[in-house]
Design a protein around this motif. Sequence first.
Motif, PDB file in Angstrom:
ATOM      1  N   SER A  57       0.861  -1.176   0.000  1.00 51.59           N
ATOM      2  CA  SER A  57       0.000   0.000   0.000  1.00 51.59           C
ATOM      3  C   SER A  57       0.898   1.226   0.000  1.00 51.59           C
ATOM      4  O   SER A  57       2.081   1.144   0.338  1.00 51.59           O
ATOM      5  CB  SER A  57      -0.892   0.010   1.244  1.00 51.59           C
ATOM      6  OG  SER A  57      -1.809  -1.053   1.253  1.00 51.59           O
ATOM      7  N   LEU A  58       0.334   2.358  -0.352  1.00 47.78           N
ATOM      8  CA  LEU A  58       1.065   3.614  -0.313  1.00 47.78           C
ATOM      9  C   LEU A  58       0.443   4.534   0.728  1.00 47.78           C
ATOM     10  O   LEU A  58      -0.778   4.736   0.737  1.00 47.78           O
ATOM     11  CB  LEU A  58       1.034   4.307  -1.678  1.00 47.78           C
ATOM     12  CG  LEU A  58       1.652   3.532  -2.845  1.00 47.78           C
ATOM     13  CD1 LEU A  58       1.479   4.323  -4.142  1.00 47.78           C
ATOM     14  CD2 LEU A  58       3.119   3.226  -2.603  1.00 47.78           C
ATOM     15  N   VAL A  59       1.283   5.051   1.610  1.00 45.24           N
ATOM     16  CA  VAL A  59       0.860   6.076   2.565  1.00 45.24           C
ATOM     17  C   VAL A  59       1.333   7.407   1.992  1.00 45.24           C
ATOM     18  O   VAL A  59       2.536   7.650   1.870  1.00 45.24           O
ATOM     19  CB  VAL A  59       1.458   5.828   3.956  1.00 45.24           C
ATOM     20  CG1 VAL A  59       0.978   6.896   4.929  1.00 45.24           C
ATOM     21  CG2 VAL A  59       1.084   4.435   4.460  1.00 45.24           C
ATOM     22  N   ILE A  60       0.381   8.231   1.603  1.00 45.39           N
ATOM     23  CA  ILE A  60       0.677   9.467   0.875  1.00 45.39           C
ATOM     24  C   ILE A  60       0.280  10.646   1.760  1.00 45.39           C
ATOM     25  O   ILE A  60      -0.909  10.891   2.000  1.00 45.39           O
ATOM     26  CB  ILE A  60      -0.104   9.511  -0.456  1.00 45.39           C
ATOM     27  CG1 ILE A  60       0.161   8.249  -1.287  1.00 45.39           C
ATOM     28  CG2 ILE A  60       0.243  10.768  -1.242  1.00 45.39           C
ATOM     29  CD1 ILE A  60      -0.783   8.066  -2.471  1.00 45.39           C
ATOM     30  N   ASP A  61       1.258  11.362   2.245  1.00 41.11           N
ATOM     31  CA  ASP A  61       0.991  12.544   3.074  1.00 41.11           C
ATOM     32  C   ASP A  61       1.057  13.796   2.209  1.00 41.11           C
ATOM     33  O   ASP A  61       1.984  13.969   1.399  1.00 41.11           O
ATOM     34  CB  ASP A  61       1.995  12.626   4.212  1.00 41.11           C
ATOM     35  CG  ASP A  61       1.731  11.572   5.282  1.00 41.11           C
ATOM     36  OD1 ASP A  61       0.553  11.427   5.677  1.00 41.11           O
ATOM     37  OD2 ASP A  61       2.678  10.888   5.710  1.00 41.11           O
ATOM     38  N   THR A  62       0.070  14.669   2.397  1.00 34.16           N
ATOM     39  CA  THR A  62      -0.023  15.912   1.637  1.00 34.16           C
ATOM     40  C   THR A  62      -0.363  17.049   2.598  1.00 34.16           C
ATOM     41  O   THR A  62      -0.798  16.801   3.732  1.00 34.16           O
ATOM     42  CB  THR A  62      -1.127  15.820   0.561  1.00 34.16           C
ATOM     43  OG1 THR A  62      -2.407  15.983   1.194  1.00 34.16           O
ATOM     44  CG2 THR A  62      -1.101  14.497  -0.178  1.00 34.16           C
ATOM     45  N   PRO A  63      -0.211  18.298   2.177  1.00 31.66           N
ATOM     46  CA  PRO A  63      -0.623  19.414   3.040  1.00 31.66           C
ATOM     47  C   PRO A  63      -2.110  19.387   3.379  1.00 31.66           C
ATOM     48  O   PRO A  63      -2.533  20.050   4.334  1.00 31.66           O
ATOM     49  CB  PRO A  63      -0.278  20.650   2.191  1.00 31.66           C
ATOM     50  CG  PRO A  63       0.825  20.195   1.285  1.00 31.66           C
ATOM     51  CD  PRO A  63       0.500  18.772   0.969  1.00 31.66           C
ATOM     52  N   SER A  64      -2.909  18.624   2.619  1.00 26.74           N
ATOM     53  CA  SER A  64      -4.356  18.551   2.858  1.00 26.74           C
ATOM     54  C   SER A  64      -4.773  17.272   3.574  1.00 26.74           C
ATOM     55  O   SER A  64      -5.974  17.014   3.705  1.00 26.74           O
ATOM     56  CB  SER A  64      -5.108  18.657   1.525  1.00 26.74           C
ATOM     57  OG  SER A  64      -4.837  19.881   0.896  1.00 26.74           O
ATOM     58  N   GLY A  65      -3.804  16.476   4.013  1.00 26.27           N
ATOM     59  CA  GLY A  65      -4.154  15.270   4.749  1.00 26.27           C
ATOM     60  C   GLY A  65      -3.508  14.029   4.174  1.00 26.27           C
ATOM     61  O   GLY A  65      -2.847  14.054   3.129  1.00 26.27           O
TER      62      GLY A  65
END
Length: 561
Positions: free
Chosen positions: A151-159
């Motif tokens: 799986s990919l854990v994708i962190d962004t400025p929006s969550g």
Amino acid sequence: MSDPSDLVFVALGGAGEIGMNMYLYGHGQGAKRRWIMVDCGVGFGDMETSPGIELVMADPSFIAEQSDKLVGIFATHAHEDHIGGLGRLWPQLKAPIHARPFTGLHIRRKLEEAGVDPRCLNIVDVGETIEAGPFKVRFQPVTHSIPEAASLVIDTPSGRIVHTGDFKVDDDPQIGAPFDLEAFRAIGSKGVQAMVCDSTNVFLPGHGGSEAEVIRPLTDLIRSAKGAVAATTFASNVARLKSIATAANDAGRAIVLVGRAMERMVSAAVETGLLRDFPKVISDYEAKDVPAEHVLYLVTGSQGEGRAALARIASGSHPTVRLGEGDMVIFSSKTIPGNEPGVVKLWNQLSERGVHVVDESSPELTGRIHVSGHARKEDLRALYESLKPRIAVPMHGEHRHLVEHSAFAASLQVPAIPAPNGTVVAIGGDRPVIVDQVPTGRLYLDGDTMIGAMDGVVRSRLKMARQGHVVAALVVDEGGELLADPEIRVIGGPSQSERWPMPLEAMIYEAVDEAVEGLPKRRRADKDIEEVASRAVRAVCARRWGKRPVVTVIVTRLEDE
């Protein structure tokens, strides 16, 4: 406070279908939006919808036209429907590719085969975070039917987003670590804005089952065989290959890998350190000197693929492997919907040779000889409860899967929405919202040439397959008078019928000759001759044959010197 549409998801392939996965995540607004791509896979052509086509893939034009804003490509695992398009499509995308070692090895091969410099590929360790524009991405191992799925854990400025990839919850996968729900609980404890989730088995209750469950039934089955045994499964399911090979070795059988995909998968697993104790393998030529009762062939072709090893064995055209009376073929796989005709044909061909065919429905089994690599409803529930996402978007499924998965998520109080290919979904708010639609389509690999869905090649080929093809070759002088008898060829049509006064080509010849000779002299340009000859061909075929074939008229005009 950020705008919910700052964070968007769009599938170019894989949503509304199973296969050809190509997903995009975007962050930002307008020209400032940056994108990452997750997976770039293929499907396979078939005679019903795309005759003669080798590969089918999602058209990446939407993102290719703004490739300067694509900051990374992330591959979840090495199945063809997730990485098979990278070699052919990377020149349009030109972004760094990130993958775990086993997946990366297969991607490297595809890049090299397509003439792409593999330095665009970055091999990622578990726990490593990749920064790509506004995205921070790390790979979280999951269990699936191939090594090193993630799986990919994708962190962004929006969550935070969790893109599950293909997965199931398996406590004993045989190769690699068990599924770690605790790790997903830890991921969820930081807050998950959106989960984009596998939908393949959403209609099936219960758990997907463990790879460990198939070992004993396969061992019992192989020990019971009196003659040669051939076992087929997905070549990428390395754990299954190991289980079958170990069972064969314990039963005193030599193991033979038959089919390039088998050899490449085992080689890749050994090279990356995933397979350390695979039993000794002999070549198919060496196997000719071993008694049949002491051989097990691991063969490609579980889905009835016409050019795979098992199809050639079943038809008697394989150069080294022969199966017959008293031998056994084991299908340790599930038939993918749509492949049933090819698989049934294979079974019948084997049966005609006296081969005993065993699949998961056979009565002599002592247990399961196949488990799926995809999550069933209870596996999905476990992941939802671990991550506690704010919203969800189903992926990797036909439209009915996306709808069912959305309803399932809603039953867990997680807002979700079906978003088929081309649907731009804002995923930064309290619920997913459709905000736009982008163009999607198909690209086809025809031989070694890429063609588009709108090029008309597949459409013309389908029409010729269904209706046949008539060619009329005419030679005329400068004034448009016929200089020789029309040459007529009917391709893919009957030559004659007892209901016809003469062969079909002869009837077409007479009609074309009469039509051209009847043209006024002022209307004998090439296009006029082509038009009247085409009408004559179609009229005869409709009246006599009952078909409207593809018609090609070739006019050669010889001018006076």
